[in-house]
Design a protein around this motif. Structure first.
Motif, short mmCIF file in Angstrom:
data_model
loop_
_atom_site.label_atom_id
_atom_site.label_comp_id
_atom_site.label_asym_id
_atom_site.label_seq_id
_atom_site.Cartn_x
_atom_site.Cartn_y
_atom_site.Cartn_z
N ALA A 162 0.86 -1.18 0.00
CA ALA A 162 0.00 0.00 0.00
C ALA A 162 0.90 1.23 0.00
O ALA A 162 2.10 1.14 0.30
CB ALA A 162 -0.93 0.01 1.22
N MET A 163 0.33 2.38 -0.34
CA MET A 163 1.11 3.62 -0.43
C MET A 163 0.53 4.69 0.48
O MET A 163 -0.69 4.79 0.66
CB MET A 163 1.11 4.14 -1.86
N LEU A 164 1.43 5.52 1.02
CA LEU A 164 1.07 6.70 1.79
C LEU A 164 1.73 7.90 1.13
O LEU A 164 2.95 7.91 0.93
CB LEU A 164 1.54 6.57 3.24
N LEU A 165 0.94 8.91 0.81
CA LEU A 165 1.45 10.10 0.11
C LEU A 165 1.24 11.32 0.99
O LEU A 165 0.11 11.64 1.35
CB LEU A 165 0.73 10.29 -1.23
N ASP A 166 2.32 12.00 1.33
CA ASP A 166 2.26 13.17 2.21
C ASP A 166 2.58 14.42 1.40
O ASP A 166 3.74 14.75 1.19
CB ASP A 166 3.25 13.01 3.37
#
Length: 221
Positions: A162-166
């Motif tokens: 999964a990806m987390l984009l900040d």
């Protein structure tokens, strides 16, 4: 392995006695959930809780699940989440190829075979983002857009689930921002990665094309 769903199961974060943010959501494979709101509303704090490095000043309840795996109490390195930040955060002491190699998972086999396999994967990755022959370049010589593409590919080579984009596009100019949005969201869809993005930019949310949660400051008291 089937693409997983990222589940934020009644996740509530407090700062002292103040409730900062509350989210209950499911993010299917290849979809992007965008969390929006002004600075200080708790967007990055939510991302930190999902990633596993919430600061001790905050407390959280609820569960974070990725498919059948409960991530809530796992250390960050075992969560298999890819993180993309405002800044590319490339290692200045490594070449472009060295930065990409850092993201590659370990494989078995003889040392010479491993080295050749890694080199092939790095070359293929650079070709995929239009940077063929850049493996030996110093990352400080790259443009902002080139650094952003290398940072994205380094994350993807680590094979996250999964990806987390900040705020991943906030420091790019308008032209590069559109280009990187298309690149990032195309890769997310192609790989079936459930993605949580926090941003203050509504155009990011529109480009992502998924569900949007808007956070507002919680009343004091």
């Amino acid at each position: 392995m089937p693409a997983p769903t990222l589940i934020l199961d009644d996740v509530v974060i407090h700062h002292g006695h103040q409730r900062l943010v509350a989210v209950d959501a499911r993010i299917a494979a290849g979809e992007v959930l965008t969390v929006m709101g002004p600075s200080g509303v708790g967007k990055s704090t939510l991302l930190a809780q999902v990633a596993g490095f919430l600061a001790p000043a905050f407390t959280a309840s609820g569960h974070i699940r990725l498919g059948d795996v409960d991530l809530t109490r796992l250390p960050p390195e075992r969560r298999r989440l890819g993180l993309l930040f405002q800044d590319p955060l490339l290692f200045p002491h490594l070449s472009v190829g060295g930065n990409l190699a850092f993201g590659l998972p370990a494989v078995g086999g003889r040392r010479s075979e491993r080295r050749r396999a890694r080199r092939r994967r790095i070359e293929a990755a650079l070709n995929d983002i239009g940077l063929a022959s850049f493996a030996d370049r110093d990352p400080t010589t790259l443009s902002g857009g080139q650094r952003a593409r290398v940072a994205l590919m380094r994350v993807l080579l680590a094979e996250p689930r999964a990806m987390l984009l900040d705020e991943p596009f906030s420091k790019l100019d308008a032209t590069l921002r559109d280009e990187m949005r298309r690149l990032v969201f195309a890769r997310i869809r192609a790989r079936g990665l459930p993605t949580l993005m926090v941003t203050h930019d509504r155009e990011d949310a529109e480009a992502a094309g998924g569900q949007v949660i808007e956070l507002a400051p919680q009343p004091q008291g």
